[in-house]
Design an enzyme around this catalytic site. Structure first.
Site, short mmCIF file in Angstrom:
data_model
loop_
_atom_site.label_atom_id
_atom_site.label_comp_id
_atom_site.label_asym_id
_atom_site.label_seq_id
_atom_site.Cartn_x
_atom_site.Cartn_y
_atom_site.Cartn_z
N HIS A 280 33.53 39.97 46.64
CA HIS A 280 33.35 39.60 48.08
C HIS A 280 32.38 40.71 48.69
O HIS A 280 32.17 41.81 47.83
CB HIS A 280 34.43 39.21 48.96
N HIS B 293 33.73 44.54 48.08
CA HIS B 293 33.27 45.00 46.86
C HIS B 293 32.00 45.57 46.87
O HIS B 293 31.57 46.45 46.46
CB HIS B 293 33.86 44.06 45.80
N LYS C 148 40.39 49.74 52.90
CA LYS C 148 41.33 48.61 53.10
C LYS C 148 42.80 48.78 52.38
O LYS C 148 43.53 48.57 52.74
CB LYS C 148 40.82 47.41 52.54
N ARG D 213 42.39 37.83 47.62
CA ARG D 213 43.71 37.13 47.80
C ARG D 213 43.27 36.10 48.91
O ARG D 213 43.99 34.97 49.04
CB ARG D 213 44.90 37.93 48.20
P1 AMP Z 1 40.30 45.23 44.25
O1 AMP Z 1 39.45 44.30 43.77
O2 AMP Z 1 41.19 44.26 45.21
O3 AMP Z 1 41.23 45.98 43.55
O4 AMP Z 1 39.46 46.13 45.11
C1 AMP Z 1 38.49 47.05 44.53
C2 AMP Z 1 37.90 47.84 45.40
O5 AMP Z 1 37.37 47.07 46.78
C3 AMP Z 1 39.10 48.69 46.03
O6 AMP Z 1 38.69 50.12 46.43
C4 AMP Z 1 39.33 48.08 47.47
O7 AMP Z 1 40.02 48.99 48.35
C5 AMP Z 1 37.94 47.93 47.96
N1 AMP Z 1 38.14 46.78 48.94
C6 AMP Z 1 38.82 45.51 48.85
N2 AMP Z 1 38.54 44.99 50.14
C7 AMP Z 1 37.76 45.58 50.68
C8 AMP Z 1 37.12 45.07 52.09
N3 AMP Z 1 37.35 44.40 52.80
N4 AMP Z 1 36.38 46.13 52.52
C9 AMP Z 1 35.87 47.24 51.88
N5 AMP Z 1 36.39 47.45 50.42
C10 AMP Z 1 37.26 46.62 49.96
#
Ligand code: AMP
Length: 283
Positions: free
Chosen positions: A34, A37, A151, A189
Site C-alpha cells: 500500500h 510501503h 507504524k 491487514r
Molecule cells: P509489513 O509489510 O507490514 O511487514 O511492513 C513493511 C514495512 O512497511 C515496515 O517497515 C512497516 O513499518 C512499514 N509500514 C507498514 N504500514 C505502514 C504505514 N501505514 N506507513 C508507513 N510505513 C508502513
C-alpha cells in the site's frame, strides 16, 4: 525492475552493477503493498542509487498460525505497483531460500526488556522471528540504508538493537505512518476488515488523538482509561493501550513533562489485530 528469487543470483547481480559506486537502499515487506510501503521505497530512491524491496511473509514471526495462513497475498498487484514506482529490484524468496535448514531451532537474540513488553508480551517469539528474518535478509542484500515504518514502533527499536548486535554500519531510517483519509493507519491487514469493522477501525486513531490532545503532566491513567473506552465503544477487543517513553519504550503511568512520549495501541476488530501509535507532546 528485476525480480530475484534466489539469494545467490541477487548477490551476483548487486556485485556486477557495482555496489561500491551505488548506495543500496532496502525496504523489507511482507507484501500486499500500500502507499505506506511505497513511501519507504520513495525515501530509499531519494537517498540511494539502487532500491531493493523484498516481499517475504516470514513464518517465524507469526505466533498465531491462523494469522500467517490468512495473511493477504497480492503478488501481481505488488509487482505492478513496484514497477510503476521505479523500484530497481524485488527480492521474492521462498521459505527454504531464507531458511535452508528449516524454521525450527533457530538462533536466539538477546533483546532485553523490548522482547517482553507490548507486542512482545502479546505475541511471544514475534521479535525473535523478526530478527531471524532481518538478519538473513540484511546479509543477502547488504544495504547501506534500511527503511522501516514508524507504524511498527517497537519493531523499529528491535531492528535498531539487532543492528547493534550485528555491529552493523547500516543507516536506519524510520518513516512516518501513512494514514487513510479518516486516520486509519494503512496496513496490509485492513483488507480483511468487513464494511462495519472498517468503520469501527477509525476508533484507534480517535483514541490516540484523544490522548495526544489531552496529555498533561502527572498521572497518565485517565487518558488511558478514556482511550480504552473509545475503543470499547467501537467493539474493539483490546490487547493494550499504553503510554511510553518515546526513546526507551519504558511504560509510564506518570509524566514529568520532560520525556518525549509515544502512545501505543493493539486491539482486535473482529478477527483482525490492528496496531498503531502516535508521538505525543504537551497541548
Ligand atoms: P509489513 O509489510 O507490514 O511487514 O511492513 C513493511 C514495512 O512497511 C515496515 O517497515 C512497516 O513499518 C512499514 N509500514 C507498514 N504500514 C505502514 C504505514 N501505514 N506507513 C508507513 N510505513 C508502513
Amino acid at each position: 525492475m528485476i525480480v530475484f528469487k534466489k539469494a545467490s543470483d541477487l548477490k551476483k547481480h548487486l556485485e556486477a552493477i557495482g555496489k561500491k559506486h551505488n548506495k543500496i537502499g532496502f525496504a523489507p515487506t511482507m507484501g500486499a503493498l500500500h502507499q505506506g510501503h511505497l513511501s519507504l521505497l520513495a525515501e530509499s530512491k531519494k537517498a540511494t542509487g539502487i532500491t531493493v524491496c523484498s516481499i517475504f511473509v516470514n513464518p517465524t514471526q507469526f505466533n498465531d498460525p491462523r494469522d500467517f495462513q490468512k495473511y493477504p497475498i497480492t503478488i501481481e498487484k505488488d509487482i505492478y505497483l513496484l514497477e510503476k514506482n521505479d523500484v530497481d529490484i524485488l527480492f521474492l524468496p521462498s521459505v527454504p531460500e531464507i531458511y535452508p535448514n528449516g524454521t525450527t531451532n533457530l538462533e536466539h537474540y538477546n533483546l532485553g526488556y523490548l522482547e517482553n513488553i507490548l507486542e512482545g508480551q502479546y505475541r511471544p517469539g514475534h521479535f525473535q522471528g523478526v530478527c531471524q528474518v532481518m538478519r538473513r535478509l540484511l546479509e543477502i542484500v547488504e544495504p547501506d540504508h534500511l527503511f522501516m515504518g514508524q507504524k511498527d514502533y517497537q519493531q523499529c527499536m528491535v531492528v535498531k538493537k539487532l543492528l547493534e548486535i550485528m555491529e552493523s554500519k547500516i543507516i536506519f531510517h524510520h518513516s512516518p505512518t501513512l494514514r487513510e483519509d479518516d486516520g486509519l493507519a494503512m496496513s496490509s491487514r485492513n483488507v480483511r476488515l468487513n464494511e462495519e469493522e472498517r468503520k469501527n477501525a477509525i476508533a484507534i486513531f480517535k483514541a490516540l488523538t484523544f490522548i495526544q490532545k489531552n496529555i498533561h503532566t502527572g498521572s497518565l491513567m485517565n487518558n488511558i482509561t478514556e482511550a480504552k473506552n473509545i475503543l470499547l465503544k467501537s467493539d474493539f477487543k483490546i490487547d493494550y493501550v499504553e503510554i511510553a517513553n518515546a526513546e526507551t519504550l519504558q511504560i509510564l503511568q506518570q509524566w514529568d513533562g520532560k520525556q518525549n512520549l509515544v502512545a501505543l495501541v493493539a486491539a482486535f476488530q473482529g478477527q483482525v489485530r490492528l496496531i498503531d501509535n502516535m508521538l505525543l507532546r504537551e497541548s
